[in-house]
Design a protein around this motif. Structure first.
Motif, PDB file in Angstrom:
ATOM      1  N   THR A  37     -18.119 -17.621   3.302  1.00 46.88           N
ATOM      2  CA  THR A  37     -18.504 -16.377   3.986  1.00 46.88           C
ATOM      3  C   THR A  37     -19.673 -16.624   4.944  1.00 46.88           C
ATOM      4  O   THR A  37     -19.749 -16.016   6.016  1.00 46.88           O
ATOM      5  CB  THR A  37     -18.861 -15.284   2.960  1.00 46.88           C
ATOM      6  OG1 THR A  37     -17.725 -15.072   2.117  1.00 46.88           O
ATOM      7  CG2 THR A  37     -19.223 -13.980   3.639  1.00 46.88           C
ATOM      8  N   ASP A 314     -12.295 -12.440   5.883  1.00 46.18           N
ATOM      9  CA  ASP A 314     -13.027 -12.954   4.730  1.00 46.18           C
ATOM     10  C   ASP A 314     -12.362 -12.525   3.428  1.00 46.18           C
ATOM     11  O   ASP A 314     -12.467 -11.363   3.030  1.00 46.18           O
ATOM     12  CB  ASP A 314     -14.483 -12.463   4.776  1.00 46.18           C
ATOM     13  CG  ASP A 314     -15.358 -13.235   3.788  1.00 46.18           C
ATOM     14  OD1 ASP A 314     -14.924 -14.313   3.322  1.00 46.18           O
ATOM     15  OD2 ASP A 314     -16.462 -12.756   3.479  1.00 46.18           O
ATOM     16  N   ASP A 315     -11.680 -13.463   2.777  1.00 45.38           N
ATOM     17  CA  ASP A 315     -11.085 -13.190   1.455  1.00 45.38           C
ATOM     18  C   ASP A 315     -10.139 -12.001   1.437  1.00 45.38           C
ATOM     19  O   ASP A 315     -10.061 -11.310   0.431  1.00 45.38           O
ATOM     20  CB  ASP A 315     -12.203 -12.862   0.439  1.00 45.38           C
ATOM     21  CG  ASP A 315     -12.760 -14.110  -0.194  1.00 45.38           C
ATOM     22  OD1 ASP A 315     -12.035 -15.123  -0.226  1.00 45.38           O
ATOM     23  OD2 ASP A 315     -13.908 -14.056  -0.651  1.00 45.38           O
TER      24      ASP A 315
HETATM   25 MG   LIG Z   1     -17.251 -15.318   0.230  1.00 43.26          MG
END
Ligand SMILES: [Mg+2]
Ligand SMILES: Nc1ncnc2c1ncn2[C@@H]1O[C@H](COP(=O)(O)OP(=O)(O)O)[C@@H](O)[C@H]1O
Length: 370
Positions: A37, A314-315
């Motif tokens: 991240t 992100d994810d």
């Molecule tokens: Mg992360």
């Protein structure tokens, strides 16, 4: 547009990092807590000079260091440019080709990004503040004038609030006169903000509605509404309307010591089949609506800026069902450069040829050769 390279110095858990990011899809893979991240956050800051994770940018400076540096080369239709953002404990500096831009509004917009995170759900479920921040960040990156109005509005607002408090329920003539001046300032910048938001929301709705109807198999109609103004109103009309409201609320504002009306209080209302999504939609429907808004943002930037922004995911792939995954992944690839983080590569098979995989481990990244 494309981000072709990224260099970090003392940023979060990266003492030093240099990446070649010319691939259409850059995948950062690794266990939790390794720094995936952090890389997307760095790109976000390089584009917007703001972080989606924190209001205190100094948190991004590596522990024990005095500053952090983010650099990247951006390739656009119009040419390439070297961008950099430096963070220190006392502030931030943004530069193009090594030359500092005095005003942030003269920098933001050099690189456009649209970020997807699991927290996007808050766009639907969260407080109005989350949606105002969304509007400000997204309009800010396509409109320098908006950013300038916003800065001046915030300044005038805090001055007016100070004055309201100092009046202590009992304004002198001098305070009333000064309030007139701040009302004028607020209405001038505030009306431009309101009108620009109304225009943005109208365009966003057009794209989001089409995308949402596709993703929901034509079962749901997504609508957006913002404030009481329509984009067709003239700046003068909105100015007069807002000024009138400020005057009408003045005694109430004096009693409370804060300004109770204006763009800092407005909300963006999101409806599914004419009902407020925050109250009536299921978790899955809310997630889809948030995704539709973000996908719409990509199309809006392309319309306004003339080329696609860079996507940061992100994810998010793992928590989407296959239909929505395919939808998102199909937006990526040849046309839209994408940076994404994940703990495993499943689901990305169809993109194999376009992928550059980076393995992230404790603040170190190594490019995986196929
Ligand atoms: Mg992360
Ligand atoms: N200012 C900082 N200086 C050094 N390390 C930091 C700083 N801020 C966060 N970290 C470290 O970064 C790591 C988290 O990185 P992150 O990118 O969120 O991980 P993930 O791979 O799960 O996305 C944690 O190990 C945290 O200790």
């Amino acid at each position: 547009m494309r981000l072709e390279s990224l260099r970090l110095l003392h940023f979060r858990n990266y003492p030093h990092l240099q990446l070649d990011t010319r691939a259409p899809v850059n995948v950062f893979i690794g266990e939790n807590g390794q720094g995936k991240t952090n890389v997307l956050e760095a790109i976000d800051i390089l584009a917007l000079t703001k972080s989606h994770r924190t209001h205190r940018l100094a948190e991004c400076i590596q522990w024990g260091e005095q500053f952090a540096l983010i650099e990247g080369r951006v390739q656009r239709n119009t040419g390439s440019s070297e961008l950099s953002v430096t963070l220190t404990t006392s502030g931030k500096r943004a530069a193009v080709a090594g030359i500092e831009r005095q005003r942030i509004s003269d920098y933001v917009g050099m690189l456009n990004v649209v970020l997807f995170t699991p927290e996007d759900l808050q766009l639907i479920k969260g407080s109005p503040q989350v949606r105002r921040r969304f509007l400000d960040m997204e309009i800010g990156q396509i409109s320098p004038l908006y950013l300038r109005d916003l800065q001046q509005y915030v300044r005038a607002l805090s001055q007016r609030n100070q004055l309201l408090k100092s009046a202590n329920h009992n304004p002198t003539e001098r305070i009333t006169d000064t309030l007139d001046i701040w009302d004028d300032q607020l209405a001038r910048h505030g009306s431009r903000i309101i009108l620009r938001r109304a225009q943005f929301v109208r365009t966003l709705e057009r794209h989001a509605r089409e995308i949402h109807s596709r993703v929901s198999g034509d079962r749901e109609v997504l609508s957006l509404s913002y404030a009481k103004v329509s984009p067709e109103q003239t700046p003068e009309q909105v100015f007069q309307m807002y000024l009138h409201e400020l005057r009408a609320r003045r005694s109430l504002d004096l009693a409370r010591g804060v300004t109770s009306v204006g763009p800092h209080r407005d909300d963006l209302v999101i409806l599914l089949n004419d009902r407020e999504a925050a109250a009536f939609a299921s978790q899955g429907q809310q997630r889809t609506a948030a995704l539709s808004l973000k996908l719409a943002e990509i199309e809006l930037i392309r319309e306004e800026v003339g080329e696609y922004p860079v996507l940061l995911l992100d994810d998010v792939l793992s928590e989407l069902d296959p239909v929505r995954q395919v939808h998102l992944v199909s937006a990526m690839g040849a046309q839209v450069q994408t940076f994404l983080t994940t703990t495993h590569l499943e689901g990305l098979g169809s993109l194999a040829g376009a992928l550059q995989v980076f393995v992230v481990e404790a603040g170190q990244i190594r490019a995986k050769t196929p």
